[in-house]
Motif scaffolding. Structure first.
Motif, mmCIF file in Angstrom:
data_model
loop_
_atom_site.group_PDB
_atom_site.id
_atom_site.type_symbol
_atom_site.label_atom_id
_atom_site.label_comp_id
_atom_site.label_asym_id
_atom_site.label_seq_id
_atom_site.Cartn_x
_atom_site.Cartn_y
_atom_site.Cartn_z
ATOM 1 N N SER A 1 -3.180 -16.190 0.886
ATOM 2 C CA SER A 1 -2.271 -15.098 0.534
ATOM 3 C C SER A 1 -3.027 -13.867 0.058
ATOM 4 N N VAL A 2 -3.972 -14.077 -0.849
ATOM 5 C CA VAL A 2 -4.751 -12.963 -1.390
ATOM 6 C C VAL A 2 -5.543 -12.283 -0.274
ATOM 7 N N LEU A 3 -6.139 -13.084 0.608
ATOM 8 C CA LEU A 3 -6.938 -12.529 1.701
ATOM 9 C C LEU A 3 -6.097 -11.654 2.630
ATOM 10 N N PHE A 4 -5.002 -12.186 3.157
ATOM 11 C CA PHE A 4 -4.240 -11.445 4.165
ATOM 12 C C PHE A 4 -3.408 -10.318 3.559
ATOM 13 N N THR A 5 -2.932 -10.487 2.341
ATOM 14 C CA THR A 5 -2.237 -9.378 1.683
ATOM 15 C C THR A 5 -3.211 -8.231 1.434
ATOM 16 N N SER A 6 -4.422 -8.571 0.977
ATOM 17 C CA SER A 6 -5.436 -7.545 0.715
ATOM 18 C C SER A 6 -5.856 -6.842 1.997
ATOM 19 N N LEU A 7 -5.992 -7.604 3.091
ATOM 20 C CA LEU A 7 -6.334 -6.977 4.376
ATOM 21 C C LEU A 7 -5.252 -5.993 4.801
ATOM 22 N N GLY A 8 -3.994 -6.388 4.656
ATOM 23 C CA GLY A 8 -2.898 -5.477 4.980
ATOM 24 C C GLY A 8 -2.886 -4.259 4.079
ATOM 25 N N TYR A 9 -3.203 -4.468 2.811
ATOM 26 C CA TYR A 9 -3.212 -3.376 1.843
ATOM 27 C C TYR A 9 -4.342 -2.388 2.128
ATOM 28 N N VAL A 10 -5.532 -2.909 2.379
ATOM 29 C CA VAL A 10 -6.705 -2.057 2.546
ATOM 30 C C VAL A 10 -6.760 -1.408 3.928
ATOM 31 N N PHE A 11 -6.480 -2.201 4.979
ATOM 32 C CA PHE A 11 -6.654 -1.698 6.335
ATOM 33 C C PHE A 11 -5.355 -1.261 6.992
ATOM 34 N N GLY A 12 -4.241 -1.439 6.304
ATOM 35 C CA GLY A 12 -2.945 -1.185 6.914
ATOM 36 C C GLY A 12 -2.740 0.218 7.432
ATOM 37 N N THR A 13 -3.279 1.215 6.791
ATOM 38 C CA THR A 13 -3.046 2.592 7.232
ATOM 39 C C THR A 13 -4.195 3.136 8.068
ATOM 40 N N GLY A 14 -5.132 2.271 8.442
ATOM 41 C CA GLY A 14 -6.163 2.695 9.379
ATOM 42 C C GLY A 14 -7.539 2.783 8.769
ATOM 43 N N ILE A 15 -8.516 2.597 9.620
ATOM 44 C CA ILE A 15 -9.918 2.622 9.204
ATOM 45 C C ILE A 15 -10.294 3.973 8.614
ATOM 46 N N ALA A 16 -9.700 5.048 9.114
ATOM 47 C CA ALA A 16 -10.071 6.388 8.636
ATOM 48 C C ALA A 16 -9.873 6.512 7.133
ATOM 49 N N GLU A 17 -8.791 5.940 6.620
ATOM 50 C CA GLU A 17 -8.540 6.028 5.185
ATOM 51 C C GLU A 17 -9.573 5.249 4.398
ATOM 52 N N LEU A 18 -10.050 4.148 4.972
ATOM 53 C CA LEU A 18 -11.052 3.344 4.274
ATOM 54 C C LEU A 18 -12.337 4.140 4.087
ATOM 55 N N PHE A 19 -12.678 4.969 5.059
ATOM 56 C CA PHE A 19 -13.921 5.736 5.000
ATOM 57 C C PHE A 19 -13.673 7.146 4.482
ATOM 58 N N GLY A 20 -13.131 7.289 3.317
ATOM 59 C CA GLY A 20 -13.110 8.599 2.701
ATOM 60 C C GLY A 20 -11.795 9.016 2.087
ATOM 61 N N ARG A 21 -10.683 8.747 2.773
ATOM 62 C CA ARG A 21 -9.424 9.266 2.260
ATOM 63 C C ARG A 21 -8.591 8.204 1.566
ATOM 64 N N TYR A 22 -9.092 6.988 1.469
ATOM 65 C CA TYR A 22 -8.326 5.887 0.880
ATOM 66 C C TYR A 22 -8.152 6.108 -0.616
ATOM 67 N N ARG A 23 -6.899 6.133 -1.047
ATOM 68 C CA ARG A 23 -6.601 6.291 -2.472
ATOM 69 C C ARG A 23 -5.556 5.259 -2.879
ATOM 70 N N PRO A 24 -5.958 4.186 -3.529
ATOM 71 C CA PRO A 24 -4.975 3.204 -3.945
ATOM 72 C C PRO A 24 -4.016 3.777 -4.983
ATOM 73 N N HIS B 1 0.825 -1.207 0.000
ATOM 74 C CA HIS B 1 0.000 0.000 0.000
ATOM 75 C C HIS B 1 0.860 1.257 0.000
ATOM 76 N N GLU B 2 1.975 1.199 0.704
ATOM 77 C CA GLU B 2 2.885 2.345 0.772
ATOM 78 C C GLU B 2 3.744 2.466 -0.488
ATOM 79 N N GLY B 3 3.606 1.525 -1.425
ATOM 80 C CA GLY B 3 4.357 1.583 -2.672
ATOM 81 C C GLY B 3 5.771 1.045 -2.567
ATOM 82 N N MET B 4 6.100 0.394 -1.436
ATOM 83 C CA MET B 4 7.454 -0.127 -1.241
ATOM 84 C C MET B 4 7.612 -1.537 -1.808
ATOM 85 N N LEU B 5 6.499 -2.245 -1.990
ATOM 86 C CA LEU B 5 6.509 -3.569 -2.599
ATOM 87 C C LEU B 5 5.410 -3.614 -3.653
ATOM 88 N N SER B 6 5.560 -4.503 -4.602
ATOM 89 C CA SER B 6 4.516 -4.740 -5.599
ATOM 90 C C SER B 6 3.414 -5.582 -4.952
#
Length: 196
Positions: free
Chosen positions: A142-165, A42-47
């Motif tokens: 792998s897909v499940l836990f990588t996606s959870l880390g990607y989506v929720f890794g920076t906090g719930i606040a980003e998920l509700f409005g500020r999340y920009r992949p 999510h931070e762009g440090m890994l693919s």
């Protein structure tokens, strides 16, 4: 404090060794390392696709090795010692009742993650059957836990409005959700057929 130190050490490992740390950590550490890999993606440090693949292959290979050890060294003292543990007996009982479902799901079950492939290796489950189900389960996990880390890794606040992949990473999250949905749907279909 201990948890914080552990998290920092996992982050340091991934920062230093990248996908190799995710690959090894998926087999040894499990979900924590894969979640952290998703955060780094999510931070762009890994693919993101690279992280999913590294986690799937690492988890698959670790479980194949444990299965092979259980099959090859059934009479060895460390396998006999493992057989005396309640988790080993529980794994075999569940395997007997739900063979395919248990092989698919054991990596998601707390307390049975490491002992289960060894227990399955001591059973009569054919090698080809274990390989096929283990591969599908490793990809799903792998897909499940990588996606959870990607989506929720920076906090719930980003998920509700500020999340920009980042760029095309959003496509990988959609693909991950699709894979998980298909795996879940396929599992439910298989269960319904078994019940009939």
């Amino acid at each position: 404090m201990a948890n914080g130190g552990r998290r920092l050490s996992i982050e340091a490992l991934i920062a230093r060794y990248g996908l190799a740390a995710v690959f090894l950590g998926a087999g040894v550490e499990g979900e924590t390392m894969v979640l952290a890999g998703g955060l780094f993606a999510h931070e762009g440090m890994l693919s993101l696709p690279g992280t999913m693949i590294a986690a799937a292959v690492g988890s698959f290979m670790a479980d194949q090795a444990l299965f092979a050890a259980g099959r090859r060294f059934r009479g060895h003292r460390w396998v006999v010692r493992a057989q005396a543990k309640p988790a080993f007996a529980k794994a075999l009982q569940t395997l007997e009742r739900y063979p395919t479902g248990f092989i698919f799901a054991f990596r998601f079950l707390y307390g049975l993650r490491t002992v289960s492939p060894v227990a399955i290796g001591t059973s009569h489950v054919p090698f080809r059957t274990f390989v096929a189900i283990n591969a599908v389960a490793a990809v799903t996990w792998s897909v499940l836990f990588t996606s959870l880390g990607y989506v929720f890794g920076t906090g719930i606040a980003e998920l509700f409005g500020r999340y920009r992949p980042h760029g095309r990473q959003w496509l990988w999250v959609v693909l991950a959700a699709t894979v998980l949905g298909l795996a879940f749907g396929g599992f439910r279909w298989w269960r319904r057929r078994r019940i009939r």
